[in-house]
Design a protein around this motif. Structure first.
Motif, PDB file in Angstrom:
ATOM      1  N   SER A 117       0.761  -1.315   0.066  1.00 43.10           N
ATOM      2  CA  SER A 117       0.117   0.266   0.467  1.00 43.10           C
ATOM      3  C   SER A 117       0.852   1.051  -0.039  1.00 43.10           C
ATOM      4  CB  SER A 117      -1.060   0.337   1.070  1.00 43.10           C
ATOM      5  OG  SER A 117      -1.918  -1.305   1.249  1.00 43.10           O
ATOM      6  N   PHE A 118       1.811   1.204   0.757  1.00 39.65           N
ATOM      7  CA  PHE A 118       2.708   2.122   0.818  1.00 39.65           C
ATOM      8  C   PHE A 118       3.738   1.904  -0.341  1.00 39.65           C
ATOM      9  CE2 PHE A 118       3.421   1.844   5.961  1.00 39.65           C
ATOM     10  CZ  PHE A 118       2.692   2.290   5.623  1.00 39.65           C
ATOM     11  N   TRP A 119       3.902   1.554  -1.500  1.00 43.86           N
ATOM     12  CA  TRP A 119       4.422   1.363  -2.310  1.00 43.86           C
ATOM     13  C   TRP A 119       3.950   1.975  -3.463  1.00 43.86           C
ATOM     14  CZ3 TRP A 119       3.458  -1.715  -7.158  1.00 43.86           C
ATOM     15  CH2 TRP A 119       4.109  -1.267  -7.843  1.00 43.86           C
ATOM     16  N   LEU A 120       2.192   1.631  -3.252  1.00 44.84           N
ATOM     17  CA  LEU A 120       1.689   2.119  -4.376  1.00 44.84           C
ATOM     18  C   LEU A 120       1.021   3.532  -4.582  1.00 44.84           C
ATOM     19  CD1 LEU A 120      -0.786  -1.283  -4.366  1.00 44.84           C
ATOM     20  CD2 LEU A 120      -0.420  -0.215  -6.320  1.00 44.84           C
ATOM     21  N   PHE A 121       1.626   4.309  -2.246  1.00 38.78           N
ATOM     22  CA  PHE A 121       1.171   5.231  -3.356  1.00 38.78           C
ATOM     23  C   PHE A 121       2.170   6.249  -2.563  1.00 38.78           C
ATOM     24  CE2 PHE A 121      -3.388   4.052  -1.181  1.00 38.78           C
ATOM     25  CZ  PHE A 121      -3.988   5.008  -1.176  1.00 38.78           C
ATOM     26  N   LYS A 122       3.398   5.774  -3.113  1.00 38.96           N
ATOM     27  CA  LYS A 122       4.767   6.469  -2.837  1.00 38.96           C
ATOM     28  C   LYS A 122       5.284   5.570  -4.179  1.00 38.96           C
ATOM     29  CE  LYS A 122       3.559   7.834   2.010  1.00 38.96           C
ATOM     30  NZ  LYS A 122       4.018  10.043   1.100  1.00 38.96           N
ATOM     31  N   ARG A 123       5.019   5.724  -5.168  1.00 43.00           N
ATOM     32  CA  ARG A 123       6.522   4.949  -6.234  1.00 43.00           C
ATOM     33  C   ARG A 123       8.022   5.369  -5.929  1.00 43.00           C
ATOM     34  NH1 ARG A 123       3.303   2.747  -9.583  1.00 43.00           N
ATOM     35  NH2 ARG A 123       0.911   2.639  -8.673  1.00 43.00           N
ATOM     36  N   VAL A 124       8.261   6.896  -5.508  1.00 48.15           N
ATOM     37  CA  VAL A 124       9.630   7.137  -5.636  1.00 48.15           C
ATOM     38  C   VAL A 124      10.112   6.453  -4.446  1.00 48.15           C
ATOM     39  CG1 VAL A 124      11.471   8.818  -5.927  1.00 48.15           C
ATOM     40  CG2 VAL A 124       9.114   9.041  -6.460  1.00 48.15           C
ATOM     41  N   TRP A 125      10.322   6.168  -3.759  1.00 50.68           N
ATOM     42  CA  TRP A 125      10.794   5.556  -2.393  1.00 50.68           C
ATOM     43  C   TRP A 125      10.245   4.138  -1.699  1.00 50.68           C
ATOM     44  CZ3 TRP A 125      15.874   6.575  -1.981  1.00 50.68           C
ATOM     45  CH2 TRP A 125      15.769   8.192  -2.383  1.00 50.68           C
ATOM     46  N   GLY A 126       9.198   3.571  -2.974  1.00 50.91           N
ATOM     47  CA  GLY A 126       8.508   3.404  -1.514  1.00 50.91           C
ATOM     48  C   GLY A 126       8.572   1.820  -1.782  1.00 50.91           C
ATOM     49  N   PHE A 127       9.711   1.888  -2.713  1.00 50.26           N
ATOM     50  CA  PHE A 127      10.449   0.131  -3.613  1.00 50.26           C
ATOM     51  C   PHE A 127      10.707  -0.632  -2.198  1.00 50.26           C
ATOM     52  CE2 PHE A 127      14.163   2.683  -4.369  1.00 50.26           C
ATOM     53  CZ  PHE A 127      14.984   2.080  -3.814  1.00 50.26           C
ATOM     54  N   LEU A 128      11.809   0.864  -1.545  1.00 54.18           N
ATOM     55  CA  LEU A 128      12.009   0.143  -0.030  1.00 54.18           C
ATOM     56  C   LEU A 128      11.196  -0.381   0.483  1.00 54.18           C
ATOM     57  CD1 LEU A 128      14.278   3.801   0.599  1.00 54.18           C
ATOM     58  CD2 LEU A 128      15.179   1.389  -0.088  1.00 54.18           C
ATOM     59  N   TRP A 129      10.235  -0.205   0.557  1.00 53.09           N
ATOM     60  CA  TRP A 129       9.298  -1.065   1.793  1.00 53.09           C
ATOM     61  C   TRP A 129       8.709  -2.656   1.700  1.00 53.09           C
ATOM     62  CZ3 TRP A 129       7.384  -0.135   6.035  1.00 53.09           C
ATOM     63  CH2 TRP A 129       7.691   1.915   6.799  1.00 53.09           C
ATOM     64  N   LEU A 130       8.639  -2.731  -0.347  1.00 51.34           N
ATOM     65  CA  LEU A 130       8.204  -3.600  -1.092  1.00 51.34           C
ATOM     66  C   LEU A 130       9.652  -4.475  -0.579  1.00 51.34           C
ATOM     67  CD1 LEU A 130       7.584  -2.863  -4.311  1.00 51.34           C
ATOM     68  CD2 LEU A 130       6.427  -3.847  -2.699  1.00 51.34           C
ATOM     69  N   VAL A 131      11.028  -4.248  -0.341  1.00 46.67           N
ATOM     70  CA  VAL A 131      12.084  -4.680   0.309  1.00 46.67           C
ATOM     71  C   VAL A 131      11.918  -5.340   1.694  1.00 46.67           C
ATOM     72  CG1 VAL A 131      14.928  -4.533   0.594  1.00 46.67           C
ATOM     73  CG2 VAL A 131      13.759  -4.108  -1.403  1.00 46.67           C
ATOM     74  N   LEU A 132      11.508  -4.745   2.113  1.00 44.79           N
ATOM     75  CA  LEU A 132      11.635  -4.500   3.654  1.00 44.79           C
ATOM     76  C   LEU A 132      10.316  -5.507   3.834  1.00 44.79           C
ATOM     77  CD1 LEU A 132      11.319  -4.023   6.667  1.00 44.79           C
ATOM     78  CD2 LEU A 132      10.168  -2.362   6.514  1.00 44.79           C
ATOM     79  N   ALA A 133       9.436  -5.708   3.196  1.00 45.98           N
ATOM     80  CA  ALA A 133       8.266  -6.804   2.892  1.00 45.98           C
ATOM     81  C   ALA A 133       9.182  -8.056   2.970  1.00 45.98           C
ATOM     82  CB  ALA A 133       6.600  -6.782   1.851  1.00 45.98           C
ATOM     83  N   THR A 134       9.995  -8.146   1.495  1.00 48.12           N
ATOM     84  CA  THR A 134      10.813  -8.910   1.199  1.00 48.12           C
ATOM     85  C   THR A 134      11.218  -9.673   2.050  1.00 48.12           C
ATOM     86  OG1 THR A 134      10.334  -8.579  -1.021  1.00 48.12           O
ATOM     87  CG2 THR A 134      11.516 -10.755  -0.480  1.00 48.12           C
ATOM     88  N   LEU A 135      11.588  -9.129   2.872  1.00 50.79           N
ATOM     89  CA  LEU A 135      13.030  -9.229   3.908  1.00 50.79           C
ATOM     90  C   LEU A 135      12.438  -9.645   5.137  1.00 50.79           C
ATOM     91  CD1 LEU A 135      15.477  -6.588   4.074  1.00 50.79           C
ATOM     92  CD2 LEU A 135      16.155  -9.306   3.398  1.00 50.79           C
ATOM     93  N   VAL A 136      10.904  -9.297   5.558  1.00 52.68           N
ATOM     94  CA  VAL A 136      10.556  -9.947   6.671  1.00 52.68           C
ATOM     95  C   VAL A 136      10.039 -11.890   6.457  1.00 52.68           C
ATOM     96  CG1 VAL A 136       8.105  -9.930   7.439  1.00 52.68           C
ATOM     97  CG2 VAL A 136       9.828  -8.283   7.592  1.00 52.68           C
ATOM     98  N   GLY A 137       9.979 -11.896   4.749  1.00 51.36           N
ATOM     99  CA  GLY A 137       9.513 -12.557   4.580  1.00 51.36           C
ATOM    100  C   GLY A 137       9.991 -13.898   4.975  1.00 51.36           C
TER     101      GLY A 137
END
Length: 204
Positions: A117-137
Motif C-alpha cells: 500500500s505504501f509503495w502504491l502511494f509513494k512510488r519513488v521511495w516505495g520500493f524500499l517498503w517492498l524490500v522490507l516486506a520481502t526481507l520479513v517473509g
C-alpha cells in the motif's frame, strides 16, 4: 517432485543458510520478530503528519490487512500445516513460536498489506517498503517458523487485495468525509492547545 516436496526443499535451502552463515542469525531474528515495531512507528508517523494522502494511504493499508486476514483464514480452512519446526527434523529454529496452523503467514500478510500500500502511494521511495516486506517473509523461513508456501500465499493474497483497495477505496466519498472529520478534530485540538498556551503565558 510434489508441491509438498518442493516446499520442503526450498525451506531447507533458506533455513539451512542460518547454519552456514550463523553471523546473520541475529539480524534475521530482529527482522522476523521486531521489525513489526518499526512498521507500527511508521504508520503512526504517517498518520500524525496530518497529510491527507498519507492518511488515505494508512486507511487503505489497514483495510487491505483486514481483508487479507479474512481471506487468509479462508485459505487456512482449505489447507493447513503446522510450523516447519513442528513437522520436520533438524530445523534451525531461532525464535519461540506456539505450534498452530502456519498457513498462510500472518506476519507476511501484515507487512505486504502495509508495504505494498505504501509503495502504491509513494512510488519513488516505495520500493524500499517492498524490500522490507520481502526481507520479513524470508526471515520467517530463515528462523524456522514458516514454509515458503506460507509466505508466498500470504504475500500473494495481500498484494492482490492491496491493488484492489488502492483502486477502489480512495474513490469512496465516505472515506474522504471520514478523513475530513479527522482533520477537523485535529484543528479543534490544536486550537484548544494553542489557546491554553496563550492563557498560561498571560497568567505568567
Amino acid at each position: 517432485m510434489t508441491i509438498s516436496e518442493i516446499n520442503i526443499h526450498f525451506f531447507r535451502m533458506i533455513n539451512d543458510l542460518g547454519k552456514e552463515y550463523s553471523t546473520f542469525n541475529p539480524v534475521m531474528i530482529f527482522i522476523a520478530e521486531y521489525m513489526v515495531v518499526f512498521l507500527a512507528l511508521a504508520v503512526i508517523i504517517y498518520w500524525l503528519t496530518r497529510n491527507k494522502i498519507n492518511r488515505m494511504m494508512v486507511l487503505c493499508a489497514m483495510v487491505t490487512f483486514i481483508m487479507a486476514e479474512l481471506f487468509g483464514k479462508l485459505a487456512g480452512m482449505i489447507h493447513s500445516n503446522n510450523q516447519p519446526f513442528a513437522e520436520l527434523t533438524n530445523v534451525n529454529k531461532l525464535i519461540e513460536k506456539a505450534v498452530d496452523n502456519s498457513f498462510p503467514s500472518d506476519h507476511t500478510m501484515l507487512f505486504f498489506s502495509f508495504c505494498v500500500s505504501f509503495w502504491l502511494f509513494k512510488r519513488v521511495w516505495g520500493f524500499l517498503w517492498l524490500v522490507l516486506a520481502t526481507l520479513v517473509g524470508v526471515s520467517r523461513i530463515w528462523v524456522g517458523v514458516h514454509y515458503p508456501a506460507d509466505v508466498l500465499v500470504g504475500a500473494t493474497i495481500s498484494v492482490i487485495i492491496a491493488i484492489i483497495v488502492y483502486k477502489v477505496v480512495p474513490k469512496i466519498s465516505i472515506i474522504h468525509k471520514f478523513i475530513g472529520m479527522i482533520e477537523k478534530g485535529d484543528q479543534f485540538v490544536l486550537s484548544a492547545l494553542s489557546k491554553q498556551k496563550e492563557t498560561k503565558s498571560k497568567d505568567v
